[in-house]
Design a protein around this motif. Sequence first.
Motif, PDB file in Angstrom:
ATOM      1  N   LEU A   1       0.829  -1.214   0.000  1.00 18.79           N
ATOM      2  CA  LEU A   1       0.000   0.000   0.000  1.00 18.79           C
ATOM      3  C   LEU A   1       0.858   1.255   0.000  1.00 18.79           C
ATOM      4  N   GLU A   2       1.922   1.267   0.801  1.00 16.78           N
ATOM      5  CA  GLU A   2       2.787   2.439   0.841  1.00 16.78           C
ATOM      6  C   GLU A   2       3.562   2.609  -0.452  1.00 16.78           C
ATOM      7  N   ALA A   3       3.902   1.487  -1.132  1.00 20.28           N
ATOM      8  CA  ALA A   3       4.580   1.602  -2.422  1.00 20.28           C
ATOM      9  C   ALA A   3       3.684   2.253  -3.463  1.00 20.28           C
ATOM     10  N   LEU A   4       2.364   2.111  -3.333  1.00 20.39           N
ATOM     11  CA  LEU A   4       1.425   2.694  -4.290  1.00 20.39           C
ATOM     12  C   LEU A   4       1.025   4.124  -3.920  1.00 20.39           C
ATOM     13  N   SER A   5       1.458   4.624  -2.759  1.00 23.02           N
ATOM     14  CA  SER A   5       1.050   5.966  -2.343  1.00 23.02           C
ATOM     15  C   SER A   5       1.644   7.045  -3.232  1.00 23.02           C
ATOM     16  N   GLY A   6       2.787   6.774  -3.856  1.00 25.13           N
ATOM     17  CA  GLY A   6       3.404   7.770  -4.726  1.00 25.13           C
ATOM     18  C   GLY A   6       3.070   7.613  -6.180  1.00 25.13           C
ATOM     19  N   VAL A   7       2.199   6.670  -6.508  1.00 26.54           N
ATOM     20  CA  VAL A   7       1.820   6.456  -7.911  1.00 26.54           C
ATOM     21  C   VAL A   7       0.798   7.505  -8.317  1.00 26.54           C
ATOM     22  N   GLY A   8       0.985   8.089  -9.504  1.00 24.30           N
ATOM     23  CA  GLY A   8       0.074   9.144  -9.984  1.00 24.30           C
ATOM     24  C   GLY A   8      -1.188   8.570 -10.586  1.00 24.30           C
ATOM     25  N   ASP A   9      -1.278   8.705 -11.904  1.00 28.01           N
ATOM     26  CA  ASP A   9      -2.499   8.283 -12.603  1.00 28.01           C
ATOM     27  C   ASP A   9      -2.499   6.812 -12.998  1.00 28.01           C
ATOM     28  N   GLY A  10      -1.445   6.096 -12.691  1.00 26.54           N
ATOM     29  CA  GLY A  10      -1.381   4.696 -13.102  1.00 26.54           C
ATOM     30  C   GLY A  10      -2.296   3.819 -12.271  1.00 26.54           C
ATOM     31  N   PRO A  11      -2.353   2.553 -12.601  1.00 25.71           N
ATOM     32  CA  PRO A  11      -3.200   1.617 -11.849  1.00 25.71           C
ATOM     33  C   PRO A  11      -2.645   1.431 -10.442  1.00 25.71           C
ATOM     34  N   ARG A  12      -3.564   1.327  -9.497  1.00 31.36           N
ATOM     35  CA  ARG A  12      -3.195   1.128  -8.089  1.00 31.36           C
ATOM     36  C   ARG A  12      -3.833  -0.201  -7.639  1.00 31.36           C
ATOM     37  N   VAL A  13      -3.092  -1.246  -7.886  1.00 29.27           N
ATOM     38  CA  VAL A  13      -3.635  -2.596  -7.668  1.00 29.27           C
ATOM     39  C   VAL A  13      -2.652  -3.395  -6.812  1.00 29.27           C
ATOM     40  N   VAL A  14      -3.218  -4.116  -5.858  1.00 27.66           N
ATOM     41  CA  VAL A  14      -2.468  -5.097  -5.063  1.00 27.66           C
ATOM     42  C   VAL A  14      -3.111  -6.455  -5.289  1.00 27.66           C
ATOM     43  N   VAL A  15      -2.296  -7.427  -5.624  1.00 30.10           N
ATOM     44  CA  VAL A  15      -2.786  -8.782  -5.900  1.00 30.10           C
ATOM     45  C   VAL A  15      -2.222  -9.720  -4.834  1.00 30.10           C
ATOM     46  N   VAL A  16      -3.111 -10.423  -4.158  1.00 31.34           N
ATOM     47  CA  VAL A  16      -2.718 -11.424  -3.157  1.00 31.34           C
ATOM     48  C   VAL A  16      -3.093 -12.795  -3.697  1.00 31.34           C
ATOM     49  N   ARG A  17      -2.097 -13.678  -3.775  1.00 27.96           N
ATOM     50  CA  ARG A  17      -2.314 -15.018  -4.343  1.00 27.96           C
ATOM     51  C   ARG A  17      -1.923 -16.087  -3.311  1.00 27.96           C
ATOM     52  N   SER A  18      -2.562 -17.203  -3.427  1.00 38.04           N
ATOM     53  CA  SER A  18      -2.151 -18.410  -2.690  1.00 38.04           C
ATOM     54  C   SER A  18      -2.277 -19.599  -3.633  1.00 38.04           C
ATOM     55  N   ALA A  19      -1.364 -20.531  -3.500  1.00 35.05           N
ATOM     56  CA  ALA A  19      -1.367 -21.714  -4.375  1.00 35.05           C
ATOM     57  C   ALA A  19      -0.580 -22.824  -3.695  1.00 35.05           C
ATOM     58  N   PRO A  20      -0.871 -24.078  -4.037  1.00 36.04           N
ATOM     59  CA  PRO A  20      -0.052 -25.185  -3.511  1.00 36.04           C
ATOM     60  C   PRO A  20       1.376 -25.065  -4.005  1.00 36.04           C
ATOM     61  N   ASP A  21       2.340 -25.350  -3.127  1.00 38.09           N
ATOM     62  CA  ASP A  21       3.753 -25.285  -3.486  1.00 38.09           C
ATOM     63  C   ASP A  21       4.231 -26.666  -3.917  1.00 38.09           C
ATOM     64  N   ALA A  22       5.280 -26.643  -4.769  1.00 37.84           N
ATOM     65  CA  ALA A  22       5.793 -27.919  -5.275  1.00 37.84           C
ATOM     66  C   ALA A  22       6.368 -28.785  -4.152  1.00 37.84           C
TER      67      ALA A  22
END
Length: 630
Positions: free
Chosen positions: A532-553
């Motif tokens: 969230l803090e990394a996106l605080s300085g973004v201007g007009d670009g997309p402000r998206v955070v993606v959280v993923r979970s998946a089985p590990d090998a």
Amino acid sequence: MDSTTQRTAAGKDDHELEAGLLVLSQIRAIWRSFHRWRRGIGPRLFVRVLLFSSAITLILTLFQLYFDYRYDVRAIESRMSEIEGSYLQSLGGSLWNLDRRQIELQIEGILRLPAIRFVEVRETTDRANPLVVSGGHRQAHAAVRRAFSLVHTSRGEQEQLGVLSIEATFDEVHRALLHKAIVILISQGATIFLVSFFILYITHRLVTRHLTALAGFLGQYDLRQPPPPLRLQRRAPKEKDELDQVIAAFERMRQNLERAYGDLQESEQRFRDYAETASDWFWATGPDHAFTYVSEQAGFGIDWGMLIGKRRWDVAADFASEPEHWREHMATLERREPFRDFVYQVRRVDGTLGFVSISGKPVLDAAGQFAGYRGVARDITERQRTEEALRQAQAELAHVARLTTLGELTASIAHEINQPLGAMVNSANACVRWLAAQNLERARQSAVRIVADGQRAAATITRIRALAQNAPAHQDWLDLNATIQDVLALARSEVHRHGVVVETHLAAAVPRIRGDRIQLQQVLLNLLMNALEALSGVGDGPRVVVVRSAPDAASGVLVAVGDSGPGLDPQRLDRLFEAFYTTKPHGLGLGLAISRRIIEAHGGRLWATANVPHGAVVQFTVPRGSEEGA
């Protein structure tokens, strides 16, 4: 018998007994000398030369006797041929004239020939008393028998008058061969014995006496007090022979051994100095794992001499309280495998507990059989205390980082609490109004909403209190998808405040993991706040955070938190997880360092990579537990 006579007789008996014992000891000494002589190289060489020469002589003698025998047999055959050519005609004439005297003279002449034993002339006629003249003795087992016809020529015709019979034996041939064999064997035997004895003498003179001297020198050789160089008592040859080469090789070996012995003494002294000044101590156990040796410099505030004959678990203070720990160690010993840094507790003389770290490896004897263990031990009490203090400090730092994160979420937390509280107040006012209007159904609905909002506020406060607690780690079976949903619910207001869209891609078939719920929530919350803090300085670009979970090998779970922010500096990527290193103006630099320690303590891995097409992804893996809990 008077006393004087008795003393004389007793003295005589004692003297005879001493003489007998002396003779017996001399016989025993002679026998031992003969026994040692019999086992030497020279006698064995003498016997082998004698046997070989005797065998060769016997074979050659048999060949010679065989050829002589064949020669004598051919000589007898020749005599038979000579008799046929010389006597048949004259005997035929004498028999024609019936001249007995003349026949007897001729028979005597034939008998004088060697090997002829019987000669007979028998007339062939129809008369009642034919003429028969014989000489010698008929042989029952004649070696050669010949019969020749005696004829007389009259008027151009031959007429058979009689038969000449001759018998010969090989007795003289056999006696001559036996005599010759005896002479050959005696003469050759004496020659062989003398030559073999001469070989024995030469061998002793040139080789074996020097080997005996060399063996005596080696038997008394002592590296601690080396004697002078070995010298052979003999006349020096013109050119060096094999014995000189042996002496030269031994001298080189002696010099190398003396140098190696000096180096070994120096190395042993150096090792002794190290061992006496080291804080570690050495130990050894037998096949039954009981101590057989403990170095003298062993300290630790206990009487190590009392350890001899005892096993580690006999003196351990934690044997009963840590049964699994000791069971694994004893299984390692039963498998006769080396072990390293096995830590256990012992009780000091003053009653306090201390920690020992011990390492060892199995030892085999000369026959390859298991003989016990040898190794080194170390007092790690202070290290254990330091590590415990460090763990406590790390826990305190983690708690501080957690509280710092909660402080950053103050507005979000206040909003999450105020929202259900405000809804509860509105629902309560509505309930009062509906009660005043006697509308009980609407009043009941308002009361239900009050209960729901109260439970919502209570759940939020419970999650905040859990994160704020400095409780010890607690392992439990977790569903990471549910843990992710709890963290997102806690940070919902902060997400809205930053104007960020959070997308979740949670796999449905992730396995449950064994871990601490609060610590993993802290990791997820830290990664989400960083995104969230990394996106605080973004201007007009997309402000998206993606959280993923998946089985590990690796039969675990993979969790990734990615953002569409400016990304990470590749030059500083390695320092990102260092303590007190931060890229935020007011950050402590503890969040990611503590998060990595938490994940590694769970047996997983935490790392960061660049996102595509822009931004950063921080992800971690957590392995599944060894067994499923209820």
